[in-house]
Design an enzyme around this catalytic site. Structure first.
Site, PDB file in Angstrom:
ATOM      1  N   ARG A 108     -10.824   9.588   1.442  1.00 32.11           N
ATOM      2  CA  ARG A 108     -10.729  10.241   2.753  1.00 32.11           C
ATOM      3  C   ARG A 108     -11.881  11.216   2.969  1.00 32.11           C
ATOM      4  O   ARG A 108     -12.336  11.402   4.093  1.00 32.11           O
ATOM      5  CB  ARG A 108      -9.366  10.931   2.887  1.00 32.11           C
ATOM      6  N   LYS A 141      -2.082  -1.551  -3.763  1.00 30.44           N
ATOM      7  CA  LYS A 141      -2.942  -0.368  -3.745  1.00 30.44           C
ATOM      8  C   LYS A 141      -2.078   0.885  -3.849  1.00 30.44           C
ATOM      9  O   LYS A 141      -1.111   0.995  -3.093  1.00 30.44           O
ATOM     10  CB  LYS A 141      -3.757  -0.350  -2.444  1.00 30.44           C
ATOM     11  N   SER A 185     -10.161   5.424  -5.115  1.00 29.17           N
ATOM     12  CA  SER A 185     -11.132   6.489  -5.318  1.00 29.17           C
ATOM     13  C   SER A 185     -10.686   7.517  -6.354  1.00 29.17           C
ATOM     14  O   SER A 185     -11.497   7.994  -7.163  1.00 29.17           O
ATOM     15  CB  SER A 185     -11.411   7.187  -3.983  1.00 29.17           C
ATOM     16  N   TYR A 208     -15.003   0.655  -7.230  1.00 31.96           N
ATOM     17  CA  TYR A 208     -16.299   1.313  -7.052  1.00 31.96           C
ATOM     18  C   TYR A 208     -17.168   1.155  -8.299  1.00 31.96           C
ATOM     19  O   TYR A 208     -18.350   1.478  -8.275  1.00 31.96           O
ATOM     20  CB  TYR A 208     -16.081   2.794  -6.719  1.00 31.96           C
ATOM     21  N   GLU A 232       7.639  -6.757   1.290  1.00 33.39           N
ATOM     22  CA  GLU A 232       6.435  -6.627   2.121  1.00 33.39           C
ATOM     23  C   GLU A 232       5.500  -7.823   1.902  1.00 33.39           C
ATOM     24  O   GLU A 232       4.955  -8.382   2.857  1.00 33.39           O
ATOM     25  CB  GLU A 232       5.699  -5.328   1.778  1.00 33.39           C
ATOM     26  N   LYS A 237       1.051  10.155   5.427  1.00 36.70           N
ATOM     27  CA  LYS A 237       1.224   8.816   5.973  1.00 36.70           C
ATOM     28  C   LYS A 237       2.512   8.167   5.464  1.00 36.70           C
ATOM     29  O   LYS A 237       2.612   6.941   5.375  1.00 36.70           O
ATOM     30  CB  LYS A 237      -0.002   7.957   5.637  1.00 36.70           C
ATOM     31  N   LYS A 296       0.863  -1.184   0.000  1.00 39.94           N
ATOM     32  CA  LYS A 296       0.000   0.000   0.000  1.00 39.94           C
ATOM     33  C   LYS A 296       0.897   1.230   0.000  1.00 39.94           C
ATOM     34  O   LYS A 296       1.683   1.454   0.925  1.00 39.94           O
ATOM     35  CB  LYS A 296      -0.916   0.006   1.217  1.00 39.94           C
TER      36      LYS A 296
END
Length: 342
Positions: free
Chosen positions: A219, A264, A290, A329, A249, A233, A209
């Site tokens: 968000r 992602k 998104s 979505y 990872e 982040k 991610k």
């Protein structure tokens, strides 16, 4: 004519080889198509909020709404009827319940456990996946706990993520999906699930991610943008410049007990999807996030792109890159189109 062997990776030269022969008509194109998108490849992310009869459009995500449980249930039934295998839940938490430690995340009577239990009771054939992360629940909008300097601490965060995952598993969720990017959280969650007898609860790890700028509309949708403010982040999500790191990872998460892994965002990171699938050959998923959705929707609304054509092409690209499934979505719209095509 000395023609190289096709087995050596060299096609016969023109005119012996005319690649357009295999593009001449519909039946031939269908016959030789390498990759296919089906409804079973789709996971539908939805935003759920407390209350009754509530539908709140997400301005930056045309066609997406925040739904109360009673409004979500008909959507879940349609997903099941169409053959969409999994619904992924993301909570919109009352600001009054947000705290620095995000303790509402492991409230057994909280929004997500109640929604999970109801979905599994009313639409049992539909898989349910839940997000394991603190950002919807924290007053600062970060995915973890902060120390006195504002740094996101790892091990203390993992302890509360375990609590969150156990509450979700007890509610009956099929798949927990840790999206926080804390070190060691997959192993801790897997051990806790095993110890509590939740041996069938699957883990889809957000393994790669990235600290992406494509998350903005999400968000807004969950209400964490205002809490996060101008913070970022980057101290726990991955650097977009790295792909070797993604393999490390993924390897760690698999060693710790992940059943499935995720990359992602999606389309900007298809190279990472391909590398993960080639390297590990495990169930690999991608999240068409998104920002990707919003861009395609906005361009289509302006008449700059053919909505359905780019929607389906973008989803097929994930399959071509090696993804076994896609969180998108567009899932409901794509499923309807696939059903209409027969």
């Amino acid at each position: 004519m000395n023609v190289p062997s096709p087995c050596a990776g060299h096609p016969a030269p023109y005119p012996l080889s005319r690649p357009r022969r295999l593009r001449r008509d519909v039946f031939t194109r269908n016959l030789v198509r390498e990759h296919h998108l089906t409804v079973h490849d789709l996971i539908y992310p939805v935003f759920v909020l407390d209350g009754h009869g509530r539908r709140e459009p997400v301005a930056s995500m045309p066609g997406v709404e925040r739904l109360s449980l009673d409004q979500l249930l008909p959507v879940a039934r349609e997903c099941a009827d169409l053959g969409i295998p999994v619904l992924a839940l993301f909570p919109v938490i009352d600001p009054a319940l947000k705290t620095p430690d995000g303790r509402e995340a492991w409230n057994p009577d909280g929004l997500i456990p109640r929604v999970v239990a109801e979905l599994k009771a009313k639409v049992p054939d539909l898989g349910v996946m839940t997000d394991v992360a603190l950002d919807p629940y924290t007053s600062h909008g970060q995915d973890g706990l902060l120390d006195e300097t504002g740094y996101i601490v790892n091990d203390a965060t993992v302890e509360v993520l375990v609590k969150q995952a156990l509450v979700q598993a007890a509610a009956g969720v099929d798949i927990v999906a840790p999206s926080d990017m804390m070190d060691g959280r997959i192993g801790a969650i897997r051990q806790a699930l095993e110890a509590r007898g939740h041996v069938h609860t699957r883990i889809m790890a957000y393994s790669a991610k990235y600290a992406s700028s494509f998350y903005g509309p999400f968000r807004d949708a969950v209400g964490s943008a205002a809490n996060l403010g101008k913070a970022d982040k980057k101290v726990y999500q991955m650097d977009p410049a790295n792909s070797d790191e993604a393999l490390r990872e993924v390897a760690l998460d698999l060693a710790e007990g992940a059943d499935m892994v995720m990359v992602k965002p999606g389309m900007p990171y298809l190279d990472v999807v391909r590398r993960v699938k080639d390297e590990f050959k495990v169930p690999t998923f991608a999240y068409q996030v998104s920002g990707e959705y919003a861009m395609l929707k906005a361009a289509a609304a302006h008449g700059w792109l053919d909505h359905d054509a780019v929607m389906m092409e973008s989803l097929l690209a994930f399959k071509r890159a090696g993804a076994d499934g896609v969180l998108t979505y567009f899932a409901l719209e794509a499923a309807r189109k696939l059903a209409a095509q027969g």
